[in-house]
Motif scaffolding. Structure first.
Motif, mmCIF file in Angstrom:
data_model
loop_
_atom_site.group_PDB
_atom_site.id
_atom_site.type_symbol
_atom_site.label_atom_id
_atom_site.label_comp_id
_atom_site.label_asym_id
_atom_site.label_seq_id
_atom_site.Cartn_x
_atom_site.Cartn_y
_atom_site.Cartn_z
ATOM 1 N N ILE A 1 0.842 -1.201 0.000
ATOM 2 C CA ILE A 1 0.000 0.000 0.000
ATOM 3 C C ILE A 1 0.877 1.250 0.000
ATOM 4 O O ILE A 1 0.636 2.204 -0.723
ATOM 5 N N MET A 2 1.932 1.233 0.806
ATOM 6 C CA MET A 2 2.831 2.387 0.903
ATOM 7 C C MET A 2 3.816 2.454 -0.264
ATOM 8 O O MET A 2 4.640 3.349 -0.332
ATOM 9 N N GLN A 3 3.746 1.489 -1.174
ATOM 10 C CA GLN A 3 4.616 1.380 -2.340
ATOM 11 C C GLN A 3 6.086 1.253 -1.970
ATOM 12 O O GLN A 3 6.967 1.726 -2.674
ATOM 13 N N VAL A 4 6.322 0.606 -0.833
ATOM 14 C CA VAL A 4 7.688 0.265 -0.440
ATOM 15 C C VAL A 4 8.105 -0.986 -1.208
ATOM 16 O O VAL A 4 9.273 -1.178 -1.513
ATOM 17 N N MET A 5 7.141 -1.850 -1.499
ATOM 18 C CA MET A 5 7.371 -3.023 -2.344
ATOM 19 C C MET A 5 6.182 -3.166 -3.290
ATOM 20 O O MET A 5 5.131 -2.575 -3.054
ATOM 21 N N ILE B 1 1.623 7.160 -4.662
ATOM 22 C CA ILE B 1 0.838 7.416 -3.457
ATOM 23 C C ILE B 1 1.406 8.631 -2.733
ATOM 24 O O ILE B 1 2.618 8.770 -2.614
ATOM 25 N N ASP B 2 0.557 9.525 -2.315
ATOM 26 C CA ASP B 2 0.969 10.679 -1.515
ATOM 27 C C ASP B 2 0.973 10.215 -0.062
ATOM 28 O O ASP B 2 -0.073 10.141 0.584
ATOM 29 N N ARG B 3 2.141 9.873 0.445
ATOM 30 C CA ARG B 3 2.259 9.267 1.774
ATOM 31 C C ARG B 3 1.792 10.187 2.889
ATOM 32 O O ARG B 3 1.465 9.732 3.972
ATOM 33 N N SER B 4 1.738 11.490 2.627
ATOM 34 C CA SER B 4 1.280 12.422 3.661
ATOM 35 C C SER B 4 -0.213 12.258 3.935
ATOM 36 O O SER B 4 -0.709 12.734 4.938
ATOM 37 N N LYS B 5 -0.917 11.563 3.046
ATOM 38 C CA LYS B 5 -2.351 11.369 3.228
ATOM 39 C C LYS B 5 -2.675 10.033 3.897
ATOM 40 O O LYS B 5 -3.836 9.708 4.089
ATOM 41 N N LEU C 1 -3.327 10.055 -4.803
ATOM 42 C CA LEU C 1 -2.189 10.020 -5.725
ATOM 43 C C LEU C 1 -1.620 11.402 -5.979
ATOM 44 O O LEU C 1 -2.321 12.404 -5.942
ATOM 45 N N ASN C 2 -0.333 11.405 -6.263
ATOM 46 C CA ASN C 2 0.375 12.622 -6.638
ATOM 47 C C ASN C 2 1.355 12.219 -7.734
ATOM 48 O O ASN C 2 2.336 11.535 -7.442
ATOM 49 N N ASN C 3 1.091 12.579 -8.956
ATOM 50 C CA ASN C 3 1.911 12.187 -10.114
ATOM 51 C C ASN C 3 2.039 10.680 -10.248
ATOM 52 O O ASN C 3 3.117 10.150 -10.500
#
Length: 172
Positions: free
Chosen positions: A47-51, A70-74, A65-67
């Motif tokens: 989910i955090m796009q770490v993998m 995932i926009d992790r600040s959200k 989303l941001n570009n």
């Protein structure tokens, strides 16, 4: 808001996440429950796009989303361990990572004894760990003293940043 569609994640021969599908909507409280090794952490990391998943898709609401990422600040995510130690395993006690964290002051108390039991560590490693730990404590004591003396000079005042910088330099 977030959907998993037939997501699979493998680690060598182990299938940590096996054809998982679910969706979450905005405002829902959602929990991943299961025993150790069930794939909960792997799901959160995907989910955090770490993998990334080996197969399947994860869809995000456009507001997250941001570009295209995932926009992790959200999202709120508090990892169990810091990523630096992710590949540090006591199964390989002679690795650089274990040697480093066995000497580093904030982790040496936990790692060094186990490493010394499992391997023939160099004589200087515990000595260096103790010296670094004592040095760290000394630096923290100096910083605490500096902060305390500065606070005593500023007691009862509402200083500007310029005044605080002046008082901080003056206590040297």
């Amino acid at each position: 808001m977030l959907s998993f569609h037939s997501v699979v994640k493998r680690f060598d021969k182990i299938r940590a996440v096996d054809d998982l599908s679910f969706s979450m909507q905005k405002g829902e409280i959602f929990a991943l429950l299961g025993p150790n090794g069930a794939g909960k952490t792997s799901c959160v990391r995907m989910i955090m796009q770490v993998m990334s998943p080996d197969s399947g898709t994860i869809e995000f609401d456009e507001s997250l989303l941001n570009n295209g990422s995932i926009d992790r600040s959200k999202l709120g995510y508090l990892p169990e361990e810091h990523g630096l130690y992710q590949n540090a395993s006591l199964l390989k006690p002679d690795s650089f990572a274990i040697t480093f964290i066995g000497i580093f002051p904030l982790t040496s108390y936990a790692v060094l004894p186990a490493r010394m039991v499992m391997t023939q560590g160099a004589w200087w490693e515990p000595v260096l760990a103790i010296v670094l730990l004592a040095g760290t404590a000394w630096i923290f004591r100096l910083a605490a003293g500096k902060i305390f003396s500065t606070a005593m000079l500023m007691y009862g005042k509402e200083p500007t940043l310029k005044e605080m910088a002046y008082w901080f330099r003056k206590t040297n």
